[in-house]
Design an enzyme around this catalytic site. Structure first.
Site, PDB file in Angstrom:
ATOM      1  N   HIS A 176       0.829  -1.203   0.000  1.00 46.39           N
ATOM      2  CA  HIS A 176       0.000   0.000   0.000  1.00 46.39           C
ATOM      3  C   HIS A 176       0.869   1.260   0.000  1.00 46.39           C
ATOM      4  O   HIS A 176       0.543   2.249  -0.682  1.00 46.39           O
ATOM      5  CB  HIS A 176      -0.919  -0.030   1.216  1.00 46.39           C
ATOM      6  CG  HIS A 176      -1.773   1.183   1.365  1.00 46.39           C
ATOM      7  ND1 HIS A 176      -1.702   2.010   2.463  1.00 46.39           N
ATOM      8  CD2 HIS A 176      -2.709   1.731   0.553  1.00 46.39           C
ATOM      9  CE1 HIS A 176      -2.564   3.006   2.328  1.00 46.39           C
ATOM     10  NE2 HIS A 176      -3.189   2.862   1.176  1.00 46.39           N
ATOM     11  N   GLU A 210       1.951   1.886  -3.463  1.00 46.52           N
ATOM     12  CA  GLU A 210       0.859   2.485  -4.253  1.00 46.52           C
ATOM     13  C   GLU A 210       0.883   4.010  -4.113  1.00 46.52           C
ATOM     14  O   GLU A 210       0.768   4.744  -5.102  1.00 46.52           O
ATOM     15  CB  GLU A 210      -0.482   1.930  -3.795  1.00 46.52           C
ATOM     16  CG  GLU A 210      -1.684   2.586  -4.465  1.00 46.52           C
ATOM     17  CD  GLU A 210      -2.851   2.772  -3.533  1.00 46.52           C
ATOM     18  OE1 GLU A 210      -3.394   3.900  -3.479  1.00 46.52           O
ATOM     19  OE2 GLU A 210      -3.233   1.805  -2.835  1.00 46.52           O
ATOM     20  N   HIS A 211       1.057   4.503  -2.892  1.00 49.39           N
ATOM     21  CA  HIS A 211       1.142   5.953  -2.681  1.00 49.39           C
ATOM     22  C   HIS A 211       2.353   6.546  -3.391  1.00 49.39           C
ATOM     23  O   HIS A 211       2.267   7.612  -4.017  1.00 49.39           O
ATOM     24  CB  HIS A 211       1.222   6.254  -1.185  1.00 49.39           C
ATOM     25  CG  HIS A 211      -0.099   6.242  -0.482  1.00 49.39           C
ATOM     26  ND1 HIS A 211      -0.637   7.358   0.109  1.00 49.39           N
ATOM     27  CD2 HIS A 211      -1.000   5.241  -0.287  1.00 49.39           C
ATOM     28  CE1 HIS A 211      -1.809   7.050   0.653  1.00 49.39           C
ATOM     29  NE2 HIS A 211      -2.039   5.769   0.430  1.00 49.39           N
ATOM     30  N   GLU A 240      -3.964   7.711   7.392  1.00 49.11           N
ATOM     31  CA  GLU A 240      -5.017   6.879   6.806  1.00 49.11           C
ATOM     32  C   GLU A 240      -5.342   5.702   7.720  1.00 49.11           C
ATOM     33  O   GLU A 240      -6.513   5.357   7.919  1.00 49.11           O
ATOM     34  CB  GLU A 240      -4.573   6.380   5.428  1.00 49.11           C
ATOM     35  CG  GLU A 240      -5.624   5.574   4.693  1.00 49.11           C
ATOM     36  CD  GLU A 240      -5.178   5.162   3.300  1.00 49.11           C
ATOM     37  OE1 GLU A 240      -5.784   4.223   2.744  1.00 49.11           O
ATOM     38  OE2 GLU A 240      -4.222   5.769   2.763  1.00 49.11           O
TER      39      GLU A 240
END
Length: 480
Positions: free
Chosen positions: A90, A93-94, A170
């Site tokens: 993840h 992905e950022h 997040e």
């Protein structure tokens, strides 16, 4: 980044809350739609190719609107992480939005917006995906942009140090500030022992604190290879032109071997598992996770098909069994209840039941009521009319998704990740339509014993309360 919904939505909103945080994506219920239009019915089917470097290309023409969707699917997710680096898929992905050798941080999104497009990305347990929806005339530009960041992702350490704080926030917002999300995270950790599914997609906070820029770069080098990815293009496109553009922009990325994935087989469960989680919350909540078979092949004879039908009988439409039995009438025990069956994935699958106790009722009463409805089907079976209703809704949902090029691209990419053929969806519908009432009754009797079950219960605390550790009193002068 924001996340679109997964290919197989959970049947109930309650189950979406139960499994969204630890499993990756929020679920949305499918709704019936009118019969297919002539334009939908006559649309050409998808075509699949392999580029010169081993990358897969899937093209789905749809001429009804002058738009196109490009998606790049990478067969890598949290299932491919190792202990100590949870959340790295993840985090990458950022970082894919933070530049290349020729694109400055943030410029990718600005360029797509300038073309009149929308873009985003998503990470799950099984895969990572990137997409743009643009006017069809801008397709070549976004293919050039996307291929560049796939091959040449590059950013300074300071960019990572800033963005990892965004990832941590997040996690705080989506998990740590959401009692049910925390409960689901701990339930997954209790259900799965050997399977990497026991780790949250967003990662443990301690792993995020310890993550380095090199952890992320190494994950990119290891898994972002052409043979481990697929480009999906859907919309008002010509197949031959798209194929030529894909070869031009993606085909030149150097081919490398996909790393060997070692099996991490989940051992059999030998008894019921229970966890309680205390947190400030308005209501209690109970989630039941039963182990069920993982579907190995679309052509396989498997109880997974009947379990999927069972979940729809329990919670596949307004006024379904759980709705009527638990949330309606003077004897209702729950404010809401739901069911979910994991049909397929790269790791082991679960059948979930969950509910929120009504005023004056307990989580134990909801747990008993949920299990009683499955036991009733195991004893009495289901009616043909009930079975026909859920099957009709599946056919309607299959038709409805054809109205969206994004939905078509998402289905094709998700099917590719699972190793399914281009015609997987109609074949899956046929499998589900072939399930009999006797098969549904049989699986209800087979998979819902204590030995397959992990129960997670949210114990609500007052809004200003915090759970405190209990232990021996500290000696005078010593702080704990």
């Amino acid at each position: 980044m924001k996340h679109p919904s997964p290919r197989r939505a959970a049947s109930g909103a309650v189950l979406a809350l139960a499994f969204a945080a630890p499993w990756g994506l929020p679920a949305q219920a499918q709704q019936p739609s009118p019969p297919a239009t002539a334009a939908t019915a006559s649309a050409p089917g998808p075509q699949q190719f392999t580029l010169s470097n081993g990358m897969t290309l899937i093209v789905q023409p749809d001429r009804r609107s002058p738009t196109a969707v490009q998606m790049v699917w990478v067969r890598v997710g949290s299932i491919d992480e190792v202990d100590g680096t949870s959340g790295v898929a993840h985090a990458l992905e950022h970082m894919m939005f933070k530049g290349t050798q020729s694109i400055k941080p943030g410029e990718f999104s600005r360029r797509v917006a300038a073309l009149g497009g929308q873009e985003n990305a998503f990470t799950t347990r099984d895969y990572t995906g990137y997409y743009q929806q643009i006017p069809v005339g801008s397709l070549e530009q976004v293919m050039k942009l996307e291929s560049d960041r796939f091959a040449n992702n590059q950013w300074p350490d300071d960019e990572f140090k800033r963005e990892i704080e965004v990832v941590k926030e997040e996690r705080r917002m989506r998990t740590e500030d959401q009692p049910r999300a925390l409960l689901g995270e701990q339930q997954s950790a209790a259900v799965f022992i050997a399977s990497p599914y026991h780790r949250p997609v967003v990662g443990w906070m301690s792993d995020l604190d310890a993550m380095t820029p090199e952890d992320v770069r190494e994950f990119h080098r290891r898994w972002y290879v052409p043979a481990n990815a697929a480009i999906v293009i859907a919309g008002d496109v010509d197949v031959d032109k798209v194929r030529a553009l894909a070869e031009k922009y993606y085909g030149g990325i150097p081919a490398r071997a996909v790393p060997v994935r070692k099996p991490r087989i989940e051992p059999p469960q030998r008894g019921i598992r229970r966890i309680e989680f205390k947190a400030p919350a308005e209501q209690a909540y109970v989630s039941l996770a039963f182990r069920i078979p993982q579907l190995e092949s679309i052509d396989a004879e498997s109880d997974a098909w009947a379990l999927e039908v069972l979940s729809a009988v329990l919670d596949g439409y307004t006024g379904s069994r759980l709705d009527r039995a638990l949330t309606q009438g003077p004897e209702r025990v729950a404010d809401s209840a739901g069911a979910y069956s994991g049909l397929m994935g790269r790791g082991p699958q679960l059948f979930g039941l969950a509910g929120v106790p009504a005023a004056g009722k307990t989580a134990a009463q909801v747990e008993a009521a949920l299990r009683a409805q499955v036991a009733r089907i195991a004893k009495e079976g289901v009616g043909e009319a009930e079975l026909a209703r859920v099957k009709t809704q599946w056919v309607a949902s299959e038709t409805y998704k054809r109205d969206s090029v994004m939905a078509q691209a998402r289905e094709l990419g998700s099917n590719w990740v699972q190793g399914l053929p281009l015609d997987a969806d109609p074949r899956m519908i046929a499998k589900l339509q072939a399930v009999t009432a006797a098969q549904v009754q049989a699986v209800a009797a087979k998979y819902f014993g204590d030995d397959q079950l992990t129960v997670a219960t949210l114990v609500p605390l007052p809004p200003d309360a915090r759970p405190r550790a209990r232990g021996f009193a500290a000696p005078a002068g010593e702080l704990r």
